[in-house]
Design a protein around this motif. Structure first.
Motif, PDB file in Angstrom:
ATOM      1  N   GLN A  87       0.891  -1.135   0.005  1.00 39.64           N
ATOM      2  CA  GLN A  87      -0.095  -0.117   0.066  1.00 39.64           C
ATOM      3  C   GLN A  87       0.867   1.110   0.057  1.00 39.64           C
ATOM      4  O   GLN A  87       0.587   2.113   0.598  1.00 39.64           O
ATOM      5  N   VAL A  88       2.064   1.190  -0.714  1.00 39.47           N
ATOM      6  CA  VAL A  88       2.797   2.195  -0.999  1.00 39.47           C
ATOM      7  C   VAL A  88       2.703   2.684  -2.455  1.00 39.47           C
ATOM      8  O   VAL A  88       2.724   1.882  -3.577  1.00 39.47           O
ATOM      9  N   GLU A  89       2.447   4.207  -2.680  1.00 38.61           N
ATOM     10  CA  GLU A  89       2.290   4.696  -3.641  1.00 38.61           C
ATOM     11  C   GLU A  89       3.708   4.749  -4.596  1.00 38.61           C
ATOM     12  O   GLU A  89       4.590   5.652  -4.146  1.00 38.61           O
ATOM     13  N   PHE A  90       4.006   4.033  -5.672  1.00 37.80           N
ATOM     14  CA  PHE A  90       5.155   3.859  -6.444  1.00 37.80           C
ATOM     15  C   PHE A  90       5.062   4.556  -7.698  1.00 37.80           C
ATOM     16  O   PHE A  90       4.295   4.061  -8.471  1.00 37.80           O
ATOM     17  N   THR A  91       6.065   5.395  -7.994  1.00 34.43           N
ATOM     18  CA  THR A  91       5.921   6.184  -9.315  1.00 34.43           C
ATOM     19  C   THR A  91       7.361   6.171  -9.982  1.00 34.43           C
ATOM     20  O   THR A  91       8.430   6.356  -9.293  1.00 34.43           O
ATOM     21  N   ASP A 113      11.382   9.297  -1.056  1.00 30.65           N
ATOM     22  CA  ASP A 113      10.357   8.740  -0.222  1.00 30.65           C
ATOM     23  C   ASP A 113       9.648   9.921   0.820  1.00 30.65           C
ATOM     24  O   ASP A 113      10.301  10.805   1.242  1.00 30.65           O
ATOM     25  N   SER A 114       8.656   9.621   1.058  1.00 32.25           N
ATOM     26  CA  SER A 114       7.788  10.783   1.952  1.00 32.25           C
ATOM     27  C   SER A 114       8.138  10.156   3.486  1.00 32.25           C
ATOM     28  O   SER A 114       6.925  10.562   4.381  1.00 32.25           O
ATOM     29  N   GLY A 115       9.049   9.496   3.901  1.00 35.35           N
ATOM     30  CA  GLY A 115       9.135   9.054   5.253  1.00 35.35           C
ATOM     31  C   GLY A 115       9.444  10.029   6.034  1.00 35.35           C
ATOM     32  O   GLY A 115       9.496  11.205   5.713  1.00 35.35           O
ATOM     33  N   LEU A 150      17.913   0.806  -2.710  1.00 33.02           N
ATOM     34  CA  LEU A 150      17.440   2.310  -2.486  1.00 33.02           C
ATOM     35  C   LEU A 150      16.132   2.198  -2.360  1.00 33.02           C
ATOM     36  O   LEU A 150      15.401   3.027  -1.441  1.00 33.02           O
ATOM     37  N   VAL A 151      15.371   1.299  -3.418  1.00 33.82           N
ATOM     38  CA  VAL A 151      13.855   1.279  -3.308  1.00 33.82           C
ATOM     39  C   VAL A 151      13.371   0.738  -2.036  1.00 33.82           C
ATOM     40  O   VAL A 151      12.426   1.140  -1.352  1.00 33.82           O
ATOM     41  N   ASP A 152      14.114  -0.509  -1.661  1.00 34.12           N
ATOM     42  CA  ASP A 152      13.757  -1.177  -0.435  1.00 34.12           C
ATOM     43  C   ASP A 152      13.818  -0.615   0.868  1.00 34.12           C
ATOM     44  O   ASP A 152      13.024  -0.331   1.321  1.00 34.12           O
ATOM     45  N   ASN A 153      14.730   0.485   1.055  1.00 29.34           N
ATOM     46  CA  ASN A 153      14.884   1.362   2.074  1.00 29.34           C
ATOM     47  C   ASN A 153      13.947   2.637   2.135  1.00 29.34           C
ATOM     48  O   ASN A 153      13.140   2.894   2.857  1.00 29.34           O
ATOM     49  N   ALA A 154      13.440   2.908   0.851  1.00 28.72           N
ATOM     50  CA  ALA A 154      12.535   3.677   0.576  1.00 28.72           C
ATOM     51  C   ALA A 154      11.233   3.314   1.033  1.00 28.72           C
ATOM     52  O   ALA A 154      10.397   3.956   1.681  1.00 28.72           O
ATOM     53  N   LEU A 155      10.910   2.116   0.470  1.00 27.96           N
ATOM     54  CA  LEU A 155       9.576   1.406   0.674  1.00 27.96           C
ATOM     55  C   LEU A 155       9.500   1.214   2.342  1.00 27.96           C
ATOM     56  O   LEU A 155       8.525   1.494   3.090  1.00 27.96           O
ATOM     57  N   ASP A 156      10.681   0.830   3.227  1.00 28.24           N
ATOM     58  CA  ASP A 156      10.480   0.689   4.542  1.00 28.24           C
ATOM     59  C   ASP A 156      10.268   1.992   5.131  1.00 28.24           C
ATOM     60  O   ASP A 156       9.623   1.991   6.259  1.00 28.24           O
ATOM     61  N   ALA A 192       8.902   4.779   3.929  1.00 27.60           N
ATOM     62  CA  ALA A 192       7.621   5.352   3.521  1.00 27.60           C
ATOM     63  C   ALA A 192       6.662   4.900   4.487  1.00 27.60           C
ATOM     64  O   ALA A 192       5.477   5.612   4.760  1.00 27.60           O
ATOM     65  N   GLY A 193       6.382   3.521   4.518  1.00 24.00           N
ATOM     66  CA  GLY A 193       5.341   2.881   5.265  1.00 24.00           C
ATOM     67  C   GLY A 193       3.882   2.872   4.441  1.00 24.00           C
ATOM     68  O   GLY A 193       4.001   3.278   3.239  1.00 24.00           O
ATOM     69  N   ALA A 194       2.994   2.180   5.081  1.00 22.40           N
ATOM     70  CA  ALA A 194       1.872   2.189   4.382  1.00 22.40           C
ATOM     71  C   ALA A 194       1.242   3.788   4.313  1.00 22.40           C
ATOM     72  O   ALA A 194       1.356   4.537   5.002  1.00 22.40           O
ATOM     73  N   ARG A 195       0.560   3.805   3.115  1.00 21.88           N
ATOM     74  CA  ARG A 195       0.025   5.208   2.526  1.00 21.88           C
ATOM     75  C   ARG A 195       1.138   6.160   2.014  1.00 21.88           C
ATOM     76  O   ARG A 195       0.739   7.196   1.839  1.00 21.88           O
ATOM     77  N   GLY A 196       2.298   5.635   2.144  1.00 18.88           N
ATOM     78  CA  GLY A 196       3.463   6.670   1.740  1.00 18.88           C
ATOM     79  C   GLY A 196       3.330   6.683   0.205  1.00 18.88           C
ATOM     80  O   GLY A 196       2.945   6.282  -0.453  1.00 18.88           O
TER      81      GLY A 196
END
Length: 574
Positions: A417-421, A482-484, A447-453, A455-459
């Motif tokens: 549930q992370v918005e990926f662009t 990321d929006s973390g 880099l993407v794995d770190n960003a997904l972690d 940002a979290g859900a709804r990130g």
């Protein structure tokens, strides 16, 4: 050969015997010199006594007066004999100006000339020395007797002591010299015994031949093993570095440039030198006990990831030195990252399969309900969406491997549930060489794995992958935003091997991703920087052509934090 070795005297006993023999030789030499010196002192003393006696008799008024009398021997002979008996001299002889004895211990010698020439003494000279006469070897002194005017010589006095008496007096010091020498030998022998025991304890009871064999075996072992071995003494100086350790750390091959110097003095960077000397966290003396379990610590050395294990040389002495073993984990970590990328694709495909199964069930339900038109429209919508997503990624990223990884990360983001662009400026050709492709997969995946972690859900996570020209070189830029919540650590700290912001107990491979990303970039002459001003943005710059000696590019205006230049066509995208 074995029998010859068994017959050899042990090292401790040899040292004891050599020290004792050396001590005996020194004591004998010193004792002899002491005895000769004492004998010389006694002789000088007796010469002085003889001269004093002769001068005293020659200065007596009665002697000066009687020497000019008609028969001097009547008064001078008894006087001289009395003085001789009282003083213990062998003889005291008084001779007149004609060279005739007027006194002598032997009465028959009175009135006769002496055996030695009296002319020099009657001429006013004094003399002392050793001569042989009727009584044997004597130590003598002759002093002229002068009249009241102090100029006229009226005779002379000769006083003598047997040389045997002088030797007897010299021997009186022999017991003292022997006693002192014996005491010195006793103390020296005890010291030699303690020294031999001490050396035996320090050498663990090994003989020189055994120590030489151990050293040869150690050298052979150090050159045979593939792991790097580095030994530091209590002051942090290098005392041993085998060839693998020098290769892994980039140390010179010559011993003179390495041994006896600290890691900082041989050119290692400050962080690596501190980790080697002080251990993890800069805790000096940190080292595992021999036999204890130690997973090791991660170190970044140039473009390598090393596992460092430390052991104390002597567990009972914290400052007794440290042995460090180094193992190269770079290739293993790269394979693990590639495997992780494959697993990511597998997880993405699994997520798409589940999603596809759910949609098939939805279509089946619509058909069961008779909503054929709605089912047909739903299938058309799904087909267009799936084709659009895959086509969009494939159009922008022509390399199949990078495109597949990006598509898998997109599916993984959707599952979490992370918005990926994928940013519209992304553009990557399909002519990548295998080495560059592996580096790009490693960088994008981490880099993407770190960003997904983060940002979290709804990130939200944005990925930019494009190739462009920068300062005359073709560079592949990978930017992940990321929006973390951002990073609390410093820019340099996040790229250190072993550093991680994730709490995953029991995972020893945490904290390697960003370190591998930086090494992959710098290995080709690029770099990676992080910007945390608004959102967390990691920007990696990977040159297409590998640069053997990386030189930091001079920043142009404007630039990203950390000195990495930003292309002009990217200014608007910031």
């Amino acid at each position: 050969m074995a029998a010859a070795r068994r017959r050899r005297i042990p090292l401790s006993r040899r040292l004891f015997l050599v020290n004792v023999l050396l001590l005996v030789g020194i004591v004998l030499a010193v004792g002899s010199l002491w005895f000769v010196h004492e004998r010389r002192e006694v002789q000088v003393e007796y010469e002085h006594r003889a001269m004093t006696m002769a001068e005293t008799v020659a200065a007596m008024p009665r002697v000066r007066e009687d020497l000019t009398a008609e028969d001097p021997s009547e008064t001078l002979a008894p006087l001289a004999e009395t003085l001789r008996q009282a003083s213990g001299f062998r003889y005291i002889v008084i001779v007149d100006r004609h060279g005739i004895r007027q006194s002598h211990p032997v009465e028959e010698a009175i009135g006769k000339p002496p055996h030695t020439d009296p002319t020099p003494v009657l001429a006013g000279e004094t003399w002392t020395g050793t001569e042989r006469g009727p009584a044997g070897l004597t130590l003598r002194a002759r002093v002229p007797v002068r009249a009241d005017d102090g100029e006229t010589v009226t005779g002379y006095v000769s006083a003598g002591i047997l040389a045997g008496d002088v030797r007897v007096a010299s021997r009186e010091d022999i017991p003292y010299i022997l006693g002192v020498s014996g005491l010195v030998l006793l103390l020296g022998g005890g010291g030699a015994h303690l020294l031999a025991r001490r050396i035996r304890a320090q050498t663990r009871g090994l003989e020189p031949e055994q120590i030489a064999e151990l050293l040869d075996s150690r050298e052979a072992l150090l050159h045979a093993i593939g792991d790097g071995v580095l030994a530091l003494d209590h002051a942090g100086r290098i005392v041993l570095a085998n060839p693998p350790a020098r290769r892994l750390l980039g140390l010179p091959a010559e011993d003179a440039e390495v041994l006896g110097r600290s890691p900082r003095q041989v050119g290692l960077d400050e962080d690596l030198a501190t980790a080697l000397v002080d251990g993890p966290g800069g805790q000096a003396g940190h080292a595992a006990e021999p036999g204890s379990e130690d997973a090791g610590e991660l170190l970044a050395a140039g473009d390598r990831i090393l596992i460092c294990r430390r052991r104390r040389v002597r567990p009972e002495e914290p400052d007794g030195g440290t042995v460090i073993t180094l193992r190269d984990q770079t290739d293993l970590r790269r394979l693990a990252e590639q495997l992780d990328g494959a697993q990511t694709v597998t997880r993405g495909l699994r997520a798409q399969r589940h999603e596809f199964a759910n949609r098939i069930h939805t279509i089946a339900g619509m058909l069961e309900l008779g909503a054929v038109d709605r089912a047909r429209a739903f299938v058309a919508e799904l087909s267009a969406e799936t084709t659009r997503d895959g086509a969009e990624i494939a159009e922008r990223l022509a390399d199949p491997a990078v495109a597949a990884l990006t598509l898998a990360k997109a599916a993984q983001a959707a599952e979490r549930q992370v918005e990926f662009t994928l940013v519209e400026l992304s553009s990557l050709p399909d002519d990548l060489e295998p080495g560059l492709r592996d580096d790009l997969l490693l960088i994008v995946g981490n880099l993407v794995d770190n960003a997904l972690d983060a940002a979290g859900a709804r990130g939200r996570v944005e990925l930019l992958v494009r190739q462009h020209a920068l300062e005359g070189r073709r560079v592949v830029e990978i930017r992940v935003t990321d929006s973390g919540p951002g990073l609390a650590a410093g820019q340099e700290q996040v790229f250190a091997a072993g550093f991680s912001t994730k709490s995953a107990a029991g995972e020893s491979d945490r904290g390697l991703g960003l370190a591998l990303v930086r090494q992959a970039c710098r290995r080709r002459g690029g770099d990676v920087v992080v910007d945390v001003e608004e959102e967390t943005t990691f920007s990696a710059y990977v040159p297409r052509e590998r640069q053997e000696t990386p030189e930091p590019a001079e920043p142009s205006e404007p630039s990203k934090p950390g000195g990495a230049p930003v292309p002009e066509d990217q200014e608007e995208d910031r």
